[in-house]
Design an enzyme around this catalytic site. Sequence first.
Site, short mmCIF file in Angstrom:
data_model
loop_
_atom_site.label_atom_id
_atom_site.label_comp_id
_atom_site.label_asym_id
_atom_site.label_seq_id
_atom_site.Cartn_x
_atom_site.Cartn_y
_atom_site.Cartn_z
N ASP A 218 3.80 -16.05 2.80
CA ASP A 218 2.51 -15.42 2.49
C ASP A 218 2.69 -13.98 2.03
O ASP A 218 3.60 -13.28 2.47
CB ASP A 218 1.60 -15.43 3.72
CG ASP A 218 1.22 -16.84 4.15
OD1 ASP A 218 1.29 -17.74 3.31
OD2 ASP A 218 0.86 -17.01 5.32
N LYS A 219 1.75 -13.53 1.21
CA LYS A 219 1.77 -12.15 0.72
C LYS A 219 1.79 -11.16 1.88
O LYS A 219 2.44 -10.12 1.81
CB LYS A 219 0.55 -11.91 -0.17
CG LYS A 219 0.50 -10.54 -0.82
CD LYS A 219 -0.69 -10.42 -1.75
CE LYS A 219 -0.74 -9.04 -2.41
NZ LYS A 219 -1.89 -8.92 -3.34
#
Length: 235
Positions: free
Chosen positions: A103-104
């Site tokens: 995930d970012k």
Amino acid sequence: MRLNKHISESGFCSRREADRLISEGRVLLNGQRPGVGAQVEEGDKVVIDGQELRKRAPGAKKHVYIALNKPTGITCTTEAHVKGNIVDFVGHQQRIFPIGRLDKDSEGLILLTSNGDIVNEILRSENNHEKEYLVGVNKAVTDEFLRGMAGGVRIHGQMTKPCKVRRIAKFGFSIILTQGLNRQIRLMSEALGYKVTQLRRVRIVNVTLGHLKAGTWRNLSEAELRGLLPQRTDW
């Protein structure tokens, strides 16, 4: 040519990581410890951690296998129009893409490669490849929470597979997964009343984050490739 560029062009690691290796005294140039700005001449011998650096032959098209310590804010996509995409961040001379996602808002270990043939082999859930994470949460970790995470939680309309979980701090735990559902750890935690405040992946099968600093990458060793892909020799 500057030594860090010489190391980078061999495919061993990025220039930034090469500078770190040099400053830590892990690089020898003709038997001596060089400075970060050292120059390499034709015929010079470069040794890293006791192993001689082999310069890539001109025109060689050897596959690339990279371990990156992804910082937060970088998106695991190959889409060039996405600001902060992982391909532009690494800036490798060959065309590479991430194996799976991170995930970012998450950080830590992610693998990238130019070899599309091996991606599904690594990601396939039935292979039970372990991925280990260190997680910080907003409340004290209880035994009940650990049992709930380990036994499986319903997200995305399905129960997650049983996994290994242990407390590592008052507000932290480690978790080892063998599947990779979208935002799995965050959603599992939310289902049990917790919010993830920090998430770092530290291991994929036999490849560990180790001392790799955030934002830097290195090539996988042959031993790591054998552990990831025990049935293959066409790396």
